[in-house]
Motif scaffolding. Structure first.
Motif, PDB file in Angstrom:
ATOM      1  N   THR A 245       0.976  -1.387  -0.118  1.00  0.00           N
ATOM      2  CA  THR A 245       0.063  -0.090  -0.065  1.00  0.00           C
ATOM      3  C   THR A 245       0.851   1.204  -0.092  1.00  0.00           C
ATOM      4  O   THR A 245       0.587   2.130  -0.903  1.00  0.00           O
ATOM      5  CB  THR A 245      -1.032  -0.029   1.332  1.00  0.00           C
ATOM      6  OG1 THR A 245      -1.827  -1.141   1.149  1.00  0.00           O
ATOM      7  CG2 THR A 245      -1.843   1.368   1.286  1.00  0.00           C
TER       8      THR A 245
ATOM      9  N   LYS B  65       2.366   1.582  -3.382  1.00  0.00           N
ATOM     10  CA  LYS B  65       1.342   2.061  -4.454  1.00  0.00           C
ATOM     11  C   LYS B  65       1.313   3.386  -4.293  1.00  0.00           C
ATOM     12  O   LYS B  65       1.150   4.094  -5.278  1.00  0.00           O
ATOM     13  CB  LYS B  65       0.050   1.372  -4.114  1.00  0.00           C
ATOM     14  CG  LYS B  65      -0.036  -0.030  -4.544  1.00  0.00           C
ATOM     15  CD  LYS B  65      -1.329  -0.779  -4.429  1.00  0.00           C
ATOM     16  CE  LYS B  65      -1.536  -2.184  -4.771  1.00  0.00           C
ATOM     17  NZ  LYS B  65      -2.759  -2.970  -4.666  1.00  0.00           N
ATOM     18  N   ALA B  66       1.154   4.174  -2.968  1.00  0.00           N
ATOM     19  CA  ALA B  66       0.912   5.604  -2.856  1.00  0.00           C
ATOM     20  C   ALA B  66       2.292   6.219  -3.432  1.00  0.00           C
ATOM     21  O   ALA B  66       2.071   7.306  -4.083  1.00  0.00           O
ATOM     22  CB  ALA B  66       0.761   5.885  -1.426  1.00  0.00           C
ATOM     23  N   ASP B  67       3.393   5.603  -3.311  1.00  0.00           N
ATOM     24  CA  ASP B  67       4.624   6.261  -3.977  1.00  0.00           C
ATOM     25  C   ASP B  67       4.401   6.241  -5.274  1.00  0.00           C
ATOM     26  O   ASP B  67       4.808   7.287  -6.013  1.00  0.00           O
ATOM     27  CB  ASP B  67       5.556   5.570  -3.447  1.00  0.00           C
ATOM     28  CG  ASP B  67       6.202   5.913  -1.726  1.00  0.00           C
ATOM     29  OD1 ASP B  67       5.426   6.836  -1.422  1.00  0.00           O
ATOM     30  OD2 ASP B  67       6.976   5.089  -1.514  1.00  0.00           O
ATOM     31  N   VAL B  68       4.104   5.145  -6.035  1.00  0.00           N
ATOM     32  CA  VAL B  68       3.726   4.792  -7.384  1.00  0.00           C
ATOM     33  C   VAL B  68       2.824   6.088  -7.931  1.00  0.00           C
ATOM     34  O   VAL B  68       3.314   6.621  -8.922  1.00  0.00           O
ATOM     35  CB  VAL B  68       3.546   3.694  -7.854  1.00  0.00           C
ATOM     36  CG1 VAL B  68       3.156   3.657  -9.242  1.00  0.00           C
ATOM     37  CG2 VAL B  68       4.583   2.676  -7.508  1.00  0.00           C
ATOM     38  N   ASN B  69       1.634   6.375  -7.057  1.00  0.00           N
ATOM     39  CA  ASN B  69       1.110   7.343  -7.828  1.00  0.00           C
ATOM     40  C   ASN B  69       1.481   8.762  -7.383  1.00  0.00           C
ATOM     41  O   ASN B  69       1.455   9.502  -8.465  1.00  0.00           O
ATOM     42  CB  ASN B  69      -0.328   7.276  -6.842  1.00  0.00           C
ATOM     43  CG  ASN B  69      -1.158   6.065  -6.999  1.00  0.00           C
ATOM     44  OD1 ASN B  69      -1.243   5.382  -8.070  1.00  0.00           O
ATOM     45  ND2 ASN B  69      -2.060   5.260  -5.834  1.00  0.00           N
ATOM     46  N   THR B  70       2.253   8.812  -6.491  1.00  0.00           N
ATOM     47  CA  THR B  70       2.915  10.293  -6.549  1.00  0.00           C
ATOM     48  C   THR B  70       4.003  10.472  -7.575  1.00  0.00           C
ATOM     49  O   THR B  70       3.934  11.549  -8.086  1.00  0.00           O
ATOM     50  CB  THR B  70       3.601  10.608  -5.180  1.00  0.00           C
ATOM     51  OG1 THR B  70       2.628  10.036  -3.942  1.00  0.00           O
ATOM     52  CG2 THR B  70       4.518  11.551  -5.048  1.00  0.00           C
TER      53      THR B  70
ATOM     54  N   LYS C  55       3.996   8.932 -10.283  1.00  0.00           N
ATOM     55  CA  LYS C  55       3.224   9.300 -11.543  1.00  0.00           C
ATOM     56  C   LYS C  55       2.943  10.700 -11.928  1.00  0.00           C
ATOM     57  O   LYS C  55       2.787  11.434 -12.860  1.00  0.00           O
ATOM     58  CB  LYS C  55       2.041   8.170 -11.692  1.00  0.00           C
ATOM     59  CG  LYS C  55       2.392   6.751 -12.007  1.00  0.00           C
ATOM     60  CD  LYS C  55       1.150   5.919 -12.156  1.00  0.00           C
ATOM     61  CE  LYS C  55       1.697   4.613 -12.701  1.00  0.00           C
ATOM     62  NZ  LYS C  55       0.475   3.607 -12.826  1.00  0.00           N
ATOM     63  N   ALA C  56       2.185  11.362 -10.706  1.00  0.00           N
ATOM     64  CA  ALA C  56       1.873  12.598 -10.825  1.00  0.00           C
ATOM     65  C   ALA C  56       2.920  13.608 -10.955  1.00  0.00           C
ATOM     66  O   ALA C  56       3.033  14.425 -11.803  1.00  0.00           O
ATOM     67  CB  ALA C  56       1.159  13.027  -9.386  1.00  0.00           C
TER      68      ALA C  56
ATOM     69  N   THR D 188       8.990   3.829 -11.420  1.00  0.00           N
ATOM     70  CA  THR D 188       7.553   3.468 -11.138  1.00  0.00           C
ATOM     71  C   THR D 188       7.593   2.237 -11.609  1.00  0.00           C
ATOM     72  O   THR D 188       6.758   1.339 -11.006  1.00  0.00           O
ATOM     73  CB  THR D 188       6.750   4.373 -12.107  1.00  0.00           C
ATOM     74  OG1 THR D 188       7.100   5.596 -11.504  1.00  0.00           O
ATOM     75  CG2 THR D 188       5.331   4.095 -11.935  1.00  0.00           C
TER      76      THR D 188
ATOM     77  N   GLU E 152       6.330  -0.984  -9.225  1.00  0.00           N
ATOM     78  CA  GLU E 152       5.247  -1.665  -9.498  1.00  0.00           C
ATOM     79  C   GLU E 152       5.454  -3.114  -9.602  1.00  0.00           C
ATOM     80  O   GLU E 152       4.831  -3.997  -9.191  1.00  0.00           O
ATOM     81  CB  GLU E 152       4.681  -1.189 -11.012  1.00  0.00           C
ATOM     82  CG  GLU E 152       3.846   0.310 -10.695  1.00  0.00           C
ATOM     83  CD  GLU E 152       3.160   0.723 -12.008  1.00  0.00           C
ATOM     84  OE1 GLU E 152       3.972   0.350 -13.143  1.00  0.00           O
ATOM     85  OE2 GLU E 152       2.299   1.425 -11.736  1.00  0.00           O
TER      86      GLU E 152
END
Length: 734
Positions: free
Chosen positions: A52, A55-60, A62-63, A683, A687
């Motif tokens: 989890t 995943k938060a790091d990945v979303n960050t 990606k942004a 990323t 992932e």
């Protein structure tokens, strides 16, 4: 194994096995359906927590990647813009270099340069990122480029770069070329091409010679009824008029004969087609001509159209060219010119519309004083107007000057008697006495002459002598001693000498207007007023000077009595907000009597013939005006020359600024590209790590699914068999 009808141990075992198989089967089916082996904290609390967070790091990330991509695109636009600006500056440089060729059209080159500057301004406005003007402001910009994690602590990383200022504003990177002009510096300093050019007063449209068409007259067959009345001006004032009646004319020819016999008319003629043509005597000007009305009188005259010149008549303009060679331009009228304001304007339009005339001169009609004005075309046209003649113009009166040393005065004022002889407008010789002159000068006599109807101006100066400017159509003949003069009075060394004047000229007023633009001067630049007073050339130079030098400080070596250099305080005229009014005001300050010796004859007082030229300041405009004496003259004001070396230096500086800007923006874009690649790889790695933690192995889960399905079937069959055991036991009791 014992059998019981109360407890079926085999069935219970089979049921437990089947339930376990069903649970495993449900988990496997869930993994296959979701692709996850850890879909919630219950599945694997530690793996779920780690995944989890990842995943938060990945979303960050990606942004961050999306933001970097936007920044990359914006920087690409800015970089391309800066590169395009360097090309435009290179174009400007080539145009500026070409402008140094004397024969090239500088106006066309300036139009190209101005277009390039406008395009540069548009480019700088178009490059923006997240509210930051990438080419209009030099500011520090930080972009979040990555995040790092150490335990529960998150560290952010940034890419920093500086936006570039390629604007023309004050302090901007391209300020030095924002107002670049290859036109003469004077044209960019003054508001129009004619500023600084001396303008001569030609006087009003002449009305001494005039004509009225034949069809405007109606003659009665009764000769006694053909009576006409002529009103004409006899002096400078509009009230100075006289009336003459011409009676009993039989026809046009007879009317012309009667008029020609009058002392007020020099000549008159009649033509059946062109009508009545009259040349007034004594410099008189036509005002009106009418038929006398009354009982039994039937003669009529339509005086609505009176001509001062007819098509086909020639006008001549005398001038000296840039080499000092005397030349004459002749123009043939293409239309009839009426003796009124409309006629004057028609003449102006015809002359300025003629290519030969307009290449050298500019003429205008001043409705304020109802006079024609003529000047060189502009500052680049190096010609000096020396005279004009023709049907539309009153011939300028002659101007003469006698040095003070020409005269020797007797101490007895009553014996200083002279006689001035001149020719009037009709060509007749006339004389006037100059008697009882003061024992040491002609100042009182000059004042008296000033009031004579044939004198435009007269002055006496102990240094410059006697100056006399005659009215239009009057000319000097001689100045001699009167018979009543004392034996000790001399004129030019002889008691009865006829003295030739030292000079002649056009007895006209000259005026020069300079309107300064709202633009700063540059350190070291000079503006100069060039003029002459009573034949002596003068030059007053204003130099922009630093080192806190006060305006009006004298800077020259004082070795030339007719040239002076005065300071303009650079603090007052070189700042970016300098207005034309600032410049004019500083020049006015520099010309204060305490700074400018009286010998320069440039004052704020009314112009005096042979004594001083007047300067007046009104807002951003400075006006120089001479008296109408023919000797006080104005030359084109000198403004700073275009410094092409300085222009090219400024362009080179701007080119370097734009090149550095493109380089720095390109460097920032390159770092962003590298970071984008890193973020993408990071990323992917995260992932992949998340997948390792929580993703199900589909091959393994598929095999397990098949095995569990078989186990489920076997469990069901075993449960079925186990459930049949009590039935077999009961059958024994049947």
């Amino acid at each position: 194994m014992s059998s019981s009808i109360l407890t079926n141990a085999s069935a219970m075992t089979a049921l437990r096995v089947l339930e376990s198989t069903n649970q495993d089967l449900a988990k496997t089916q869930n993994r296959i359906a979701t692709g996850l082996k850890v879909s919630n904290a219950k599945d694997n609390a530690s793996f779920w927590a780690v995944s989890t967070t990842m995943k938060a790091d990945v979303n960050t990330l990606k942004a961050i990647g999306d933001n970097l991509s936007l920044a990359d695109n914006s920087l690409g636009v800015a970089r391309n813009g800066a590169e395009q600006i360097t090309k435009l500056i290179d174009t400007i440089k080539s145009k500026t270099t070409a402008a140094q060729e004397g024969s090239i059209d500088k106006a066309a080159l300036q139009a190209d340069i101005s277009a390039a500057l406008d395009q540069i301004a548009e480019i700088t406005k178009s490059a923006n990122f997240n509210g930051v003007k990438l080419l209009e402001e030099a500011t520090d910009v930080s972009l979040l480029s990555s995040i790092g994690r150490e335990g529960s602590n998150v560290d952010a990383s940034y890419i920093s770069f500086r936006s570039q200022d390629l604007s023309f504003s004050a302090g901007g990177g391209l300020e030095s070329i924002g107002s670049l002009s290859v036109l003469d510096r004077g044209e960019s300093l003054l508001s129009s091409a004619t500023d600084g050019v001396a303008e001569q007063d030609m006087g009003p449209l002449q009305a001494q010679s005039w004509s009225i068409d034949a069809d405007k007259f109606t003659f009665d067959t009764d000769n006694s009824d053909n009576d006409f009345q002529l009103v004409y001006s006899t002096g400078a004032a509009t009230s100075d008029t006289s009336v003459t009646t011409f009676a009993n004319a039989t026809d046009g020819n007879d009317l012309a004969s009667i008029m020609a016999a009058s002392a007020d008319v020099l000549s008159a003629s009649w033509d059946a087609e062109t009508g009545l043509s009259v040349n007034m005597a004594n410099g008189y000007d036509y005002s009106a001509m009418t038929a006398i009305t009354g009982a039994g009188i039937t003669a009529a005259l339509d005086n609505s159209t009176v001509y001062t010149a007819k098509a086909g008549q020639e006008l001549t303009f005398n001038y000296t060219d840039e080499d000092g060679v005397a030349r004459t331009l002749t123009h043939t009228l293409s239309q009839n010119i009426t003796a009124d304001q409309e006629g004057a304007q028609a003449l102006v339009n015809e002359l300025n519309g003629n290519s030969d005339f307009s290449a050298l001169f500019n003429v205008r009609y001043d409705t304020t004083d109802s006079e024609l004005k003529i000047s060189a075309k502009d500052r680049d046209t190096d010609v000096t107007v020396t005279g004009w003649s023709g049907a539309t113009f009153a011939d300028p009166g002659e101007a003469v000057k006698f040095d003070a040393a020409t005269f020797t005065f007797d101490t007895d004022a009553s014996d200083n008697d002279f006689v001035l002889t001149y020719r009037d407008a009709s060509g007749s010789t006339a004389s006037t006495a100059i008697g009882n002159v003061d024992s040491d000068n002609l100042s009182a006599a000059a004042t008296t002459l000033q009031g004579a109807s044939f004198i435009k101006s007269a002055s006496w100066d102990a240094e410059n002598g006697l100056t006399i400017a005659f009215e239009a159509d009057h000319s000097f003949e001689n100045l001699a001693l009167a018979t009543s003069a004392s034996a000790s009075v001399t004129l030019d060394g002889g008691t009865a000498a006829v003295t030739t004047p030292d000079d002649t000229g056009i007895a006209v007023e000259q005026k020069q207007e300079m309107s300064f633009q709202d633009a700063p001067l540059r350190l070291g630049e000079e503006i100069a007023f060039n003029y002459s007073v009573n034949g002596t050339n003068k030059e007053v130079v204003f130099r922009v000077t630093g080192n806190d030098t006060a305006t009006g400080t004298r800077l020259d070596e004082q070795d030339n009595p007719n040239r002076i250099v005065l300071a303009l305080d650079a603090r007052e005229v070189t700042f970016s907000g300098t207005t034309g009014e600032n410049i004019a005001s500083e020049i006015e300050t520099a010309l204060a009597p305490a700074n400018l010796p009286s010998s320069f004859g440039l004052t704020s007082g009314a112009p005096a013939a042979g004594t001083n030229v007047q300067f007046a300041v009104d807002g951003d405009k400075i006006t120089l005006t001479t008296a109408a004496n023919g000797f006080d003259t104005l030359s084109t004001a000198t403004t700073p020359a275009t410094d092409y070396d300085a222009l090219l230096d400024n362009i080179e500086e701007a080119m370097q600024t734009a090149t550095n800007a493109a380089s720095q923006l390109g460097s920032a874009q390159g770092r962003i590209d590298i970071q984008q690649d890193f973020i993408s790889a990071l990323t992917d790695s995260l992932e992949e790590g998340i997948g390792t933690l929580v993703d199900a192995n589909m091959n393994e889960e598929s095999a397990r699914l098949q095995a569990l399905q078989v186990q489920q079937q076997l469990g069901i069959q075993a449960l079925s068999i186990a459930n049949q055991a009590p039935q077999q036991l009961l059958s024994l009791f049947r």
